[in-house]
Design a protein around this motif. Structure first.
Motif, PDB file in Angstrom:
ATOM      1  N   GLN A 117      70.211  37.199 -83.999  1.00 39.50           N
ATOM      2  CA  GLN A 117      70.194  37.505 -85.425  1.00 39.50           C
ATOM      3  C   GLN A 117      70.029  38.994 -85.678  1.00 39.50           C
ATOM      4  O   GLN A 117      69.350  39.673 -84.922  1.00 39.50           O
ATOM      5  CB  GLN A 117      69.029  36.782 -86.117  1.00 39.50           C
ATOM      6  CG  GLN A 117      69.404  35.475 -86.791  1.00 39.50           C
ATOM      7  CD  GLN A 117      70.320  35.703 -87.980  1.00 39.50           C
ATOM      8  OE1 GLN A 117      70.186  36.686 -88.693  1.00 39.50           O
ATOM      9  NE2 GLN A 117      71.268  34.794 -88.172  1.00 39.50           N
ATOM     10  N   GLY A 118      70.644  39.454 -86.738  1.00 41.71           N
ATOM     11  CA  GLY A 118      70.372  40.810 -87.207  1.00 41.71           C
ATOM     12  C   GLY A 118      71.167  41.903 -86.516  1.00 41.71           C
ATOM     13  O   GLY A 118      70.734  43.056 -86.474  1.00 41.71           O
ATOM     14  N   ALA A 119      72.336  41.549 -86.000  1.00 45.52           N
ATOM     15  CA  ALA A 119      73.156  42.565 -85.346  1.00 45.52           C
ATOM     16  C   ALA A 119      73.407  43.748 -86.276  1.00 45.52           C
ATOM     17  O   ALA A 119      73.394  44.894 -85.839  1.00 45.52           O
ATOM     18  CB  ALA A 119      74.476  41.959 -84.890  1.00 45.52           C
ATOM     19  N   SER A 120      73.577  43.444 -87.541  1.00 48.97           N
ATOM     20  CA  SER A 120      73.886  44.531 -88.473  1.00 48.97           C
ATOM     21  C   SER A 120      72.710  45.499 -88.593  1.00 48.97           C
ATOM     22  O   SER A 120      72.899  46.684 -88.853  1.00 48.97           O
ATOM     23  CB  SER A 120      74.240  43.975 -89.845  1.00 48.97           C
ATOM     24  OG  SER A 120      73.101  43.387 -90.447  1.00 48.97           O
ATOM     25  N   LEU A 149      72.835  48.788 -86.606  1.00 47.96           N
ATOM     26  CA  LEU A 149      73.636  49.927 -87.034  1.00 47.96           C
ATOM     27  C   LEU A 149      72.854  50.857 -87.955  1.00 47.96           C
ATOM     28  O   LEU A 149      73.256  51.982 -88.183  1.00 47.96           O
ATOM     29  CB  LEU A 149      74.897  49.449 -87.750  1.00 47.96           C
ATOM     30  CG  LEU A 149      75.833  48.561 -86.943  1.00 47.96           C
ATOM     31  CD1 LEU A 149      77.188  48.489 -87.615  1.00 47.96           C
ATOM     32  CD2 LEU A 149      76.002  49.092 -85.528  1.00 47.96           C
ATOM     33  N   PHE A 187      72.819  54.512 -83.281  1.00 46.08           N
ATOM     34  CA  PHE A 187      74.092  53.805 -83.295  1.00 46.08           C
ATOM     35  C   PHE A 187      75.051  54.348 -84.342  1.00 46.08           C
ATOM     36  O   PHE A 187      75.945  53.654 -84.791  1.00 46.08           O
ATOM     37  CB  PHE A 187      73.869  52.313 -83.511  1.00 46.08           C
ATOM     38  CG  PHE A 187      73.262  51.661 -82.308  1.00 46.08           C
ATOM     39  CD1 PHE A 187      74.075  51.129 -81.324  1.00 46.08           C
ATOM     40  CD2 PHE A 187      71.889  51.631 -82.137  1.00 46.08           C
ATOM     41  CE1 PHE A 187      73.528  50.546 -80.195  1.00 46.08           C
ATOM     42  CE2 PHE A 187      71.331  51.053 -81.005  1.00 46.08           C
ATOM     43  CZ  PHE A 187      72.159  50.511 -80.038  1.00 46.08           C
ATOM     44  N   VAL A 239      80.271  55.047 -83.625  1.00 46.92           N
ATOM     45  CA  VAL A 239      80.909  53.734 -83.755  1.00 46.92           C
ATOM     46  C   VAL A 239      81.176  53.092 -82.394  1.00 46.92           C
ATOM     47  O   VAL A 239      81.063  51.879 -82.232  1.00 46.92           O
ATOM     48  CB  VAL A 239      82.244  53.838 -84.521  1.00 46.92           C
ATOM     49  CG1 VAL A 239      82.754  52.451 -84.866  1.00 46.92           C
ATOM     50  CG2 VAL A 239      82.047  54.638 -85.785  1.00 46.92           C
ATOM     51  N   ARG A 264      79.992  49.572 -81.171  1.00 42.80           N
ATOM     52  CA  ARG A 264      80.921  48.517 -80.804  1.00 42.80           C
ATOM     53  C   ARG A 264      80.572  47.910 -79.462  1.00 42.80           C
ATOM     54  O   ARG A 264      80.534  46.694 -79.298  1.00 42.80           O
ATOM     55  CB  ARG A 264      82.354  49.023 -80.793  1.00 42.80           C
ATOM     56  CG  ARG A 264      83.318  47.862 -80.657  1.00 42.80           C
ATOM     57  CD  ARG A 264      84.730  48.234 -81.006  1.00 42.80           C
ATOM     58  NE  ARG A 264      85.476  48.685 -79.874  1.00 42.80           N
ATOM     59  CZ  ARG A 264      86.064  49.858 -79.774  1.00 42.80           C
ATOM     60  NH1 ARG A 264      85.954  50.711 -80.769  1.00 42.80           N
ATOM     61  NH2 ARG A 264      86.738  50.196 -78.717  1.00 42.80           N
ATOM     62  N   LEU A 284      77.676  45.658 -79.815  1.00 41.82           N
ATOM     63  CA  LEU A 284      78.010  44.372 -80.437  1.00 41.82           C
ATOM     64  C   LEU A 284      78.756  43.472 -79.466  1.00 41.82           C
ATOM     65  O   LEU A 284      78.555  42.264 -79.418  1.00 41.82           O
ATOM     66  CB  LEU A 284      78.860  44.595 -81.678  1.00 41.82           C
ATOM     67  CG  LEU A 284      78.129  45.126 -82.895  1.00 41.82           C
ATOM     68  CD1 LEU A 284      79.075  45.309 -84.061  1.00 41.82           C
ATOM     69  CD2 LEU A 284      77.020  44.165 -83.283  1.00 41.82           C
ATOM     70  N   GLN A 285      79.629  44.102 -78.702  1.00 45.89           N
ATOM     71  CA  GLN A 285      80.364  43.330 -77.704  1.00 45.89           C
ATOM     72  C   GLN A 285      79.396  42.664 -76.745  1.00 45.89           C
ATOM     73  O   GLN A 285      79.530  41.494 -76.416  1.00 45.89           O
ATOM     74  CB  GLN A 285      81.294  44.255 -76.916  1.00 45.89           C
ATOM     75  CG  GLN A 285      82.759  43.978 -77.148  1.00 45.89           C
ATOM     76  CD  GLN A 285      83.592  45.196 -76.805  1.00 45.89           C
ATOM     77  OE1 GLN A 285      83.152  46.085 -76.056  1.00 45.89           O
ATOM     78  NE2 GLN A 285      84.794  45.255 -77.344  1.00 45.89           N
ATOM     79  N   GLU A 290      77.850  39.681 -78.036  1.00 48.61           N
ATOM     80  CA  GLU A 290      78.718  38.504 -78.107  1.00 48.61           C
ATOM     81  C   GLU A 290      78.828  37.779 -76.763  1.00 48.61           C
ATOM     82  O   GLU A 290      79.272  36.644 -76.707  1.00 48.61           O
ATOM     83  CB  GLU A 290      80.097  38.896 -78.633  1.00 48.61           C
ATOM     84  CG  GLU A 290      80.058  39.129 -80.141  1.00 48.61           C
ATOM     85  CD  GLU A 290      81.388  39.572 -80.715  1.00 48.61           C
ATOM     86  OE1 GLU A 290      82.363  39.706 -79.957  1.00 48.61           O
ATOM     87  OE2 GLU A 290      81.443  39.783 -81.930  1.00 48.61           O
TER      88      GLU A 290
END
Lengths: 346, 346
Positions: A233-236, A239, A244, A247, A251, A254-255, A258
DNA sequence: GTTAGCACTCAACGAGTGCGAGTGCTAACA
DNA sequence: TGTTAGCACTCGCACTCGTTGAGTGCTAAC
């Protein structure tokens, strides 16, 4: 090597805490204000601390930033656990009071709470299979050639899977197989369910052996699948942190998030009750990972954790994780004792 | 207003396609190369297209970029559906062939496939409750005061929930309640299960009414909960696209993605078989959303979709969604017909 | 051991410049 | 009437270069 003077420790602590909150290299003047010392004196100390590997300079005329070694020292020796504020505690309790019944929802709530309170990415692993006991296994007829297997565990965790049977099987027959399965597995670890199991079934009804094998292998593969699952939760939120703004860094981070199975592995790796891994120690580069354990009945079930920049509010994160971990443990402990689940309207 | 000459259409198409692949404002010279015309002529046409609202100029001396109106026109009139390459088709089929049995896994695979093939964020909504029929409801004793309710639907979707009963209930009694529940709901829409239902239970055993109510309200709230669920994949892919180089844009977009219920609503809103919403039409600002429907037995089940920048490869996205939608429909159709689920080792 | 003073370093900022991609307009041409 | 060549003009972008200021290291004095 590590025998810092008391003053050095204080200065180091001040630098780290300043840097954690400001994200800017901290200079000698800033620090000198909190001490009855001139900036020059601080500079000398800072220079020493740099030689010892606790501080780094991005470039000559910038201030200093803490090294990973410094964070390590800070976490191990300097940091005081922060106490959560009343609203924060209430926030955690509020979701506990809901008494939601499904494991999945309890955990995803926990993930949300952690990321809300810490402003970092939270990670929650579901109760790990190996520490979970079978309460019962039920077979339910769906149509002549398909059954549903429902596996109930002592943590209230459930798996239900449809299974195509090798031949048509009557409900009565299923019923008797259910009984047999329970006789075999009830009260034992779910890890004992594995496909090649040569259970003492032959003696009973040789014909059913194949069906048993099917059921076991499906269950086993379901449980196996379960392993890599992880709630994030809370990846955003990530940023929002200074480190961070690039970009590309964002990225690739985030990858990474995932790749659930990888995260799951890394988070689960630690066996300590509570652990802090900093920078290189994580194997993920420039991030820190703090994890805590939730447990029930003396058994560790799973991990909750936070991934954030090495410049992390370790004190805050640790106390949040500690609190949420305890809360989760209470919830699961209740499940184990009484299966006392209630559902309230939201 | 919209009577563009053939040449204008061709030029507009060339501009859009160039911009989609390059992300840079396209100038008259670039286009003139593909036509037997001078750049000046193209400029005149471009100027006209701008007056008509199809093109925009970021600033005087830059090339033109397509407006939302242009994308709309492109999607409706100019675009040819691209055909997927053999490897792409194989990729889609490969996960179909696995024949995984759980609804959840089929869908999350679909989400992954879509985002892999399109390089955008994929969204998949689970079969919507309203179109799903109850196959059976089973009550399973867990301990005297707790039961597990398993709801099986015609799409193979399952919900299992532990329920704390208002009083101790014997397995036999549960058994008979199970039968009653099935009599009442089997074959009907799951939406008929709602908490205030004054079912004709009184006549049977007045004492059980309360238990029924409990079960129904828990099931109903579970299903209600289910509504806002949505699977999202490939958030990191978004950051690779030019329009998200700004960290703040990226962050607010990620934040949006974390509001699952909102996304779910937006994606589900469209009733058409396949739909393209561009920019403002989405209600989300500067993104486009393409959705397709998967269905079984003539009933629409849920949506699959892609969220990307308005500068999106609409042709590619549409064909991927079309293909994946069909594949999903086949899988679910099979479920509906035969419940023919098999599980293979991975 | 501490401090004041001073020379030095270097990222960040802003102003100034040249470049080049691209436009609009006009006049001539088919 | 549609097309084209030519030309002046615009404006973002990249680059340079001087200035600024935070911060350092070093030295000499207290």
């Amino acid at each position: 090597m590590d025998d810092l003077s008391k003053r050095q420790k204080q200065i180091l602590q001040a630098i780290i805490e300043d840097y954690i909150s400001s994200a800017m290299p901290v200079g000698s003047r800033t620090i000198s204000k909190s001490f009855a010392l001139s900036s020059a004196t601080i500079r000398n100390e800072m220079s020493d601390l740099e030689d010892l590997g606790y501080l780094e300079q991005p470039h000559t005329s910038a201030g200093r930033i803490p090294s990973e070694k410094a964070y390590r020292f800070y976490v191990d020796n300097l940091m005081k656990l922060s106490t959560l504020t009343a609203p924060e505690l209430n926030y955690i309790r509020s979701y506990y009071d809901k008494r939601i019944c499904q494991t999945g929802e309890v955990l995803s709530d926990a993930a949300r709470v952690i990321s809300d309170l810490t402003e970092y990415v939270s990670v929650v692993t579901p109760p790990k299979v190996s520490s979970v006991l079978v309460t019962s296994i039920q077979l339910m007829p769906i149509n002549p050639s398909t059954a549903m297997v429902v596996l109930v565990t002592d943590t209230g965790m459930m798996q239900s899977t449809p299974i195509v049977l090798p031949r048509n099987v009557s409900p009565d027959e299923l019923e008797s197989m259910s009984r047999l399965l329970n006789k075999m597995f009830a009260g034992r670890s779910v890890t004992e369910i594995h496909p090649q199991a040569q259970y003492a079934v032959e003696s009973e009804i040789a014909d059913q052996k194949q069906i048993f094998d099917t059921i076991c292998s499906v269950l086993a593969s379901r449980l196996e699948n379960q392993k890599g699952k992880v709630l994030i939760q809370g990846a955003s939120k990530m940023l929002a942190h200074q480190e961070f703004t690039d970009v590309n860094k964002a990225r690739s981070f985030l990858q990474l998030l995932e790749e659930n199975s990888r995260i799951s592995e890394i988070v689960s790796a630690e066996s300590d009750e509570i652990s802090v891994r900093i920078g290189q120690e994580t194997g993920l580069g420039d991030v820190s990972i703090v994890t805590a354990t939730y447990s029930a009945g003396g058994k560790d079930l799973g991990k909750i954790g936070v991934i954030g920049p090495t410049r992390m509010q370790y004190d805050k994160v640790l106390s949040v994780l500690d609190q949420v971990g305890k809360t989760l443990s209470e919830i699961f402990a209740e499940n184990v004792k009484t299966e006392d689940d209630t559902v309230e309207e939201e």
